[in-house]
Design a protein around this motif. Structure first.
Motif, PDB file in Angstrom:
ATOM      1  N   MET A 101      13.993  36.412   8.447  1.00 39.19           N
ATOM      2  CA  MET A 101      12.793  35.909   7.778  1.00 39.19           C
ATOM      3  C   MET A 101      12.626  36.630   6.443  1.00 39.19           C
ATOM      4  O   MET A 101      12.778  37.833   6.352  1.00 39.19           O
ATOM      5  CB  MET A 101      11.564  36.137   8.668  1.00 39.19           C
TER       6      MET A 101
ATOM      7  N   PRO B 123      10.820  38.532   3.746  1.00 35.87           N
ATOM      8  CA  PRO B 123       9.598  39.354   3.779  1.00 35.87           C
ATOM      9  C   PRO B 123       8.505  38.820   2.855  1.00 35.87           C
ATOM     10  O   PRO B 123       7.324  39.021   3.100  1.00 35.87           O
ATOM     11  CB  PRO B 123      10.054  40.740   3.337  1.00 35.87           C
ATOM     12  N   GLU B 124       8.881  38.100   1.805  1.00 42.33           N
ATOM     13  CA  GLU B 124       7.894  37.547   0.888  1.00 42.33           C
ATOM     14  C   GLU B 124       7.064  36.444   1.536  1.00 42.33           C
ATOM     15  O   GLU B 124       5.955  36.151   1.113  1.00 42.33           O
ATOM     16  CB  GLU B 124       8.602  36.993  -0.360  1.00 42.33           C
ATOM     17  N   SER B 125       7.575  35.841   2.615  1.00 36.07           N
ATOM     18  CA  SER B 125       6.859  34.736   3.253  1.00 36.07           C
ATOM     19  C   SER B 125       5.555  35.186   3.910  1.00 36.07           C
ATOM     20  O   SER B 125       4.677  34.369   4.161  1.00 36.07           O
ATOM     21  CB  SER B 125       7.752  34.049   4.277  1.00 36.07           C
ATOM     22  N   ASN B 126       5.408  36.482   4.187  1.00 36.82           N
ATOM     23  CA  ASN B 126       4.189  36.994   4.810  1.00 36.82           C
ATOM     24  C   ASN B 126       3.220  37.622   3.822  1.00 36.82           C
ATOM     25  O   ASN B 126       2.195  38.164   4.221  1.00 36.82           O
ATOM     26  CB  ASN B 126       4.540  38.007   5.900  1.00 36.82           C
TER      27      ASN B 126
ATOM     28  N   PRO C 145      -0.672  33.642   4.967  1.00 33.67           N
ATOM     29  CA  PRO C 145       0.641  34.101   4.555  1.00 33.67           C
ATOM     30  C   PRO C 145       1.261  33.077   3.597  1.00 33.67           C
ATOM     31  O   PRO C 145       1.096  31.862   3.784  1.00 33.67           O
ATOM     32  CB  PRO C 145       1.438  34.178   5.857  1.00 33.67           C
ATOM     33  N   LYS C 146       1.963  33.552   2.580  1.00 40.62           N
ATOM     34  CA  LYS C 146       2.478  32.686   1.528  1.00 40.62           C
ATOM     35  C   LYS C 146       3.205  31.449   2.055  1.00 40.62           C
ATOM     36  O   LYS C 146       2.866  30.321   1.675  1.00 40.62           O
ATOM     37  CB  LYS C 146       3.417  33.473   0.608  1.00 40.62           C
TER      38      LYS C 146
ATOM     39  N   SER D  78       3.243  29.920   4.965  1.00 38.09           N
ATOM     40  CA  SER D  78       2.392  29.000   5.728  1.00 38.09           C
ATOM     41  C   SER D  78       1.397  28.291   4.822  1.00 38.09           C
ATOM     42  O   SER D  78       1.196  27.077   4.937  1.00 38.09           O
ATOM     43  CB  SER D  78       1.633  29.752   6.815  1.00 38.09           C
TER      44      SER D  78
ATOM     45  N   LYS E 146      -0.527  28.619  11.444  1.00 39.27           N
ATOM     46  CA  LYS E 146       0.194  29.887  11.292  1.00 39.27           C
ATOM     47  C   LYS E 146      -0.513  30.866  10.357  1.00 39.27           C
ATOM     48  O   LYS E 146       0.036  31.344   9.395  1.00 39.27           O
ATOM     49  CB  LYS E 146       1.617  29.629  10.816  1.00 39.27           C
ATOM     50  N   GLY E 147      -1.794  31.116  10.647  1.00 42.03           N
ATOM     51  CA  GLY E 147      -2.537  32.120   9.892  1.00 42.03           C
ATOM     52  C   GLY E 147      -3.295  31.604   8.687  1.00 42.03           C
ATOM     53  O   GLY E 147      -3.901  32.377   7.966  1.00 42.03           O
TER      54      GLY E 147
END
Length: 112
Positions: free
Chosen positions: A1, A3-6, A42-43, A45, A98-99
């Motif tokens: 995954m 890390p920038e996606s969160n 999160p970015k 989502s 998803k958040g």
């Protein structure tokens, strides 16, 4: 995954209906210039959810995301009502959020 996606992200819109997304510090700059934030998460989502729910621009707006109803709104109050309806629809539609949190905080002259 990735890390920038969160990374925490915010979606906001302008009086024209144009939707933009960015980090919380970027959103504060936009808000200070008149934008209204309407979703956080999160970015990965947030971007995915907004891209599905928003209107995709055509013509001069090609490649841009818009809040449905705002470009056609007769005045600022009608535009804010369109944003409220869009956010309510997004918050209540089924989907894997998803958040992602859909909510707006805007000043209205009518005490709402």
């Amino acid at each position: 995954m990735n890390p920038e996606s969160n990374v925490p992200f915010v979606a906001w819109c302008w009086a024209t209906g144009l939707i933009e997304m960015g980090t919380p510090p970027e959103s504060l700059i936009a808000v200070n210039r008149g934008a209204i934030p309407f979703a956080t998460g999160p970015k990965a989502s947030l971007v995915a959810e907004v891209e599905v729910a928003a209107r995709h621009g055509r013509g001069a707006s090609t490649g841009k995301l818009l809040v449905p109803g705002i470009p056609e709104a007769a005045d600022e109050e009608a535009g804010l009502a369109a944003l409220e309806a869009f956010v309510a629809w997004c918050a209540n539609r089924p989907g894997p959020y998803k958040g992602v949190c859909w909510a707006i905080k805007a000043e209205r002259g009518d005490g709402a």
